[in-house]
Design a protein around this motif. Structure first.
Motif, PDB file in Angstrom:
ATOM      1  N   PRO A  76      10.299 -25.677  -4.899  1.00  0.00           N
ATOM      2  CA  PRO A  76      10.685 -25.779  -6.314  1.00  0.00           C
ATOM      3  C   PRO A  76      12.166 -26.096  -6.508  1.00  0.00           C
ATOM      4  O   PRO A  76      12.510 -26.883  -7.393  1.00  0.00           O
ATOM      5  CB  PRO A  76      10.318 -24.403  -6.885  1.00  0.00           C
ATOM      6  CG  PRO A  76       9.224 -23.915  -5.994  1.00  0.00           C
ATOM      7  CD  PRO A  76       9.597 -24.417  -4.623  1.00  0.00           C
ATOM      8  N   ALA A  77      13.039 -25.520  -5.698  1.00  0.00           N
ATOM      9  CA  ALA A  77      14.474 -25.810  -5.829  1.00  0.00           C
ATOM     10  C   ALA A  77      14.742 -27.278  -5.514  1.00  0.00           C
ATOM     11  O   ALA A  77      15.513 -27.949  -6.222  1.00  0.00           O
ATOM     12  CB  ALA A  77      15.280 -24.897  -4.903  1.00  0.00           C
ATOM     13  N   TRP A  78      14.112 -27.786  -4.451  1.00  0.00           N
ATOM     14  CA  TRP A  78      14.266 -29.201  -4.111  1.00  0.00           C
ATOM     15  C   TRP A  78      13.763 -30.069  -5.269  1.00  0.00           C
ATOM     16  O   TRP A  78      14.401 -31.060  -5.646  1.00  0.00           O
ATOM     17  CB  TRP A  78      13.471 -29.526  -2.832  1.00  0.00           C
ATOM     18  CG  TRP A  78      13.385 -30.996  -2.591  1.00  0.00           C
ATOM     19  CD1 TRP A  78      14.297 -31.773  -1.944  1.00  0.00           C
ATOM     20  CD2 TRP A  78      12.355 -31.882  -3.031  1.00  0.00           C
ATOM     21  NE1 TRP A  78      13.885 -33.088  -1.946  1.00  0.00           N
ATOM     22  CE2 TRP A  78      12.701 -33.178  -2.617  1.00  0.00           C
ATOM     23  CE3 TRP A  78      11.171 -31.699  -3.744  1.00  0.00           C
ATOM     24  CZ2 TRP A  78      11.898 -34.284  -2.889  1.00  0.00           C
ATOM     25  CZ3 TRP A  78      10.382 -32.797  -4.019  1.00  0.00           C
ATOM     26  CH2 TRP A  78      10.751 -34.075  -3.586  1.00  0.00           C
ATOM     27  N   ASN A  79      12.642 -29.693  -5.860  1.00  0.00           N
ATOM     28  CA  ASN A  79      12.055 -30.464  -6.948  1.00  0.00           C
ATOM     29  C   ASN A  79      12.983 -30.502  -8.163  1.00  0.00           C
ATOM     30  O   ASN A  79      13.146 -31.548  -8.792  1.00  0.00           O
ATOM     31  CB  ASN A  79      10.685 -29.891  -7.303  1.00  0.00           C
ATOM     32  CG  ASN A  79       9.920 -30.779  -8.256  1.00  0.00           C
ATOM     33  OD1 ASN A  79       9.879 -30.491  -9.445  1.00  0.00           O
ATOM     34  ND2 ASN A  79       9.313 -31.812  -7.734  1.00  0.00           N
ATOM     35  N   PHE A  80      13.586 -29.357  -8.493  1.00  0.00           N
ATOM     36  CA  PHE A  80      14.544 -29.325  -9.599  1.00  0.00           C
ATOM     37  C   PHE A  80      15.705 -30.279  -9.321  1.00  0.00           C
ATOM     38  O   PHE A  80      16.119 -31.041 -10.195  1.00  0.00           O
ATOM     39  CB  PHE A  80      15.100 -27.914  -9.801  1.00  0.00           C
ATOM     40  CG  PHE A  80      14.286 -27.067 -10.733  1.00  0.00           C
ATOM     41  CD1 PHE A  80      14.328 -27.273 -12.101  1.00  0.00           C
ATOM     42  CD2 PHE A  80      13.487 -26.059 -10.234  1.00  0.00           C
ATOM     43  CE1 PHE A  80      13.575 -26.493 -12.961  1.00  0.00           C
ATOM     44  CE2 PHE A  80      12.733 -25.273 -11.083  1.00  0.00           C
ATOM     45  CZ  PHE A  80      12.774 -25.485 -12.447  1.00  0.00           C
ATOM     46  N   ASP A  81      16.255 -30.217  -8.109  1.00  0.00           N
ATOM     47  CA  ASP A  81      17.379 -31.093  -7.761  1.00  0.00           C
ATOM     48  C   ASP A  81      16.991 -32.570  -7.846  1.00  0.00           C
ATOM     49  O   ASP A  81      17.762 -33.408  -8.327  1.00  0.00           O
ATOM     50  CB  ASP A  81      17.892 -30.777  -6.357  1.00  0.00           C
ATOM     51  CG  ASP A  81      18.633 -29.453  -6.293  1.00  0.00           C
ATOM     52  OD1 ASP A  81      19.037 -28.939  -7.356  1.00  0.00           O
ATOM     53  OD2 ASP A  81      18.815 -28.948  -5.175  1.00  0.00           O
ATOM     54  N   TYR A  82      15.802 -32.886  -7.374  1.00  0.00           N
ATOM     55  CA  TYR A  82      15.320 -34.265  -7.414  1.00  0.00           C
ATOM     56  C   TYR A  82      15.276 -34.779  -8.859  1.00  0.00           C
ATOM     57  O   TYR A  82      15.787 -35.854  -9.169  1.00  0.00           O
ATOM     58  CB  TYR A  82      13.929 -34.331  -6.775  1.00  0.00           C
ATOM     59  CG  TYR A  82      13.294 -35.692  -6.855  1.00  0.00           C
ATOM     60  CD1 TYR A  82      13.629 -36.684  -5.952  1.00  0.00           C
ATOM     61  CD2 TYR A  82      12.344 -35.978  -7.841  1.00  0.00           C
ATOM     62  CE1 TYR A  82      13.042 -37.943  -6.021  1.00  0.00           C
ATOM     63  CE2 TYR A  82      11.759 -37.230  -7.913  1.00  0.00           C
ATOM     64  CZ  TYR A  82      12.106 -38.207  -7.011  1.00  0.00           C
ATOM     65  OH  TYR A  82      11.533 -39.442  -7.080  1.00  0.00           O
ATOM     66  N   HIS A  83      14.670 -33.976  -9.740  1.00  0.00           N
ATOM     67  CA  HIS A  83      14.542 -34.423 -11.129  1.00  0.00           C
ATOM     68  C   HIS A  83      15.878 -34.422 -11.859  1.00  0.00           C
ATOM     69  O   HIS A  83      16.110 -35.261 -12.733  1.00  0.00           O
ATOM     70  CB  HIS A  83      13.492 -33.594 -11.868  1.00  0.00           C
ATOM     71  CG  HIS A  83      12.106 -33.892 -11.391  1.00  0.00           C
ATOM     72  ND1 HIS A  83      11.519 -35.127 -11.551  1.00  0.00           N
ATOM     73  CD2 HIS A  83      11.209 -33.131 -10.730  1.00  0.00           C
ATOM     74  CE1 HIS A  83      10.310 -35.110 -11.013  1.00  0.00           C
ATOM     75  NE2 HIS A  83      10.101 -33.909 -10.506  1.00  0.00           N
ATOM     76  N   LEU A  84      16.773 -33.522 -11.492  1.00  0.00           N
ATOM     77  CA  LEU A  84      18.109 -33.545 -12.074  1.00  0.00           C
ATOM     78  C   LEU A  84      18.814 -34.849 -11.716  1.00  0.00           C
ATOM     79  O   LEU A  84      19.474 -35.465 -12.555  1.00  0.00           O
ATOM     80  CB  LEU A  84      18.932 -32.348 -11.588  1.00  0.00           C
ATOM     81  CG  LEU A  84      20.346 -32.250 -12.139  1.00  0.00           C
ATOM     82  CD1 LEU A  84      20.348 -32.168 -13.664  1.00  0.00           C
ATOM     83  CD2 LEU A  84      21.057 -31.051 -11.538  1.00  0.00           C
ATOM     84  N   GLY A  85      18.630 -35.301 -10.493  1.00  0.00           N
ATOM     85  CA  GLY A  85      19.193 -36.582 -10.088  1.00  0.00           C
ATOM     86  C   GLY A  85      18.629 -37.728 -10.914  1.00  0.00           C
ATOM     87  O   GLY A  85      19.357 -38.644 -11.308  1.00  0.00           O
ATOM     88  N   GLN A  86      17.332 -37.666 -11.188  1.00  0.00           N
ATOM     89  CA  GLN A  86      16.721 -38.713 -12.022  1.00  0.00           C
ATOM     90  C   GLN A  86      17.331 -38.715 -13.424  1.00  0.00           C
ATOM     91  O   GLN A  86      17.645 -39.773 -13.968  1.00  0.00           O
ATOM     92  CB  GLN A  86      15.213 -38.495 -12.122  1.00  0.00           C
ATOM     93  CG  GLN A  86      14.461 -38.756 -10.844  1.00  0.00           C
ATOM     94  CD  GLN A  86      12.979 -38.480 -11.012  1.00  0.00           C
ATOM     95  OE1 GLN A  86      12.597 -37.466 -11.567  1.00  0.00           O
ATOM     96  NE2 GLN A  86      12.165 -39.405 -10.534  1.00  0.00           N
TER      97      GLN A  86
END
Length: 99
Positions: A76-86
């Motif tokens: 989940p933390a990785w997923n949040f970071d990924y979408h924040l980058g988007q």
């Protein structure tokens, strides 16, 4: 991640994806999305807190690979970071260059 921790695995099916699609289609405002996120984060944090430390190194196979439970908890933390980058990238496309 909650389902993976609770059931020891995850199976992606058309039915599960349809249920997910139906649930997100019902959220029509930012406030509804934020409330759902907050509720889901509480559920996830409770599941992680309750998970036995002695099982963190156990491996499980998911549709996208084999991971131990500690790695699953980091998804989940990785997923949040990924979408924040988007989101940040989209902001730059609209001319927002401020940090």
């Amino acid at each position: 991640a909650v389902e993976i921790l609770a059931k020891g695995g995850f199976e992606m099916s058309e039915e599960a994806m349809a249920q997910y699609g139906e649930a997100i289609s019902k959220m029509t405002s930012f406030d509804e999305c934020k409330a759902t996120l907050d509720e889901n984060l509480k559920t996830m944090n409770a599941a992680i807190s309750a998970f036995p430390e002695s099982r963190l190194s156990e491996e499980i196979t998911l549709p996208w690979g084999t991971f131990n439970f500690a790695e699953v908890m980091a998804i989940p933390a990785w997923n949040f970071d990924y979408h924040l980058g988007q989101i940040n990238y989209i902001q730059t496309l609209y001319g927002d260059k401020e940090m």
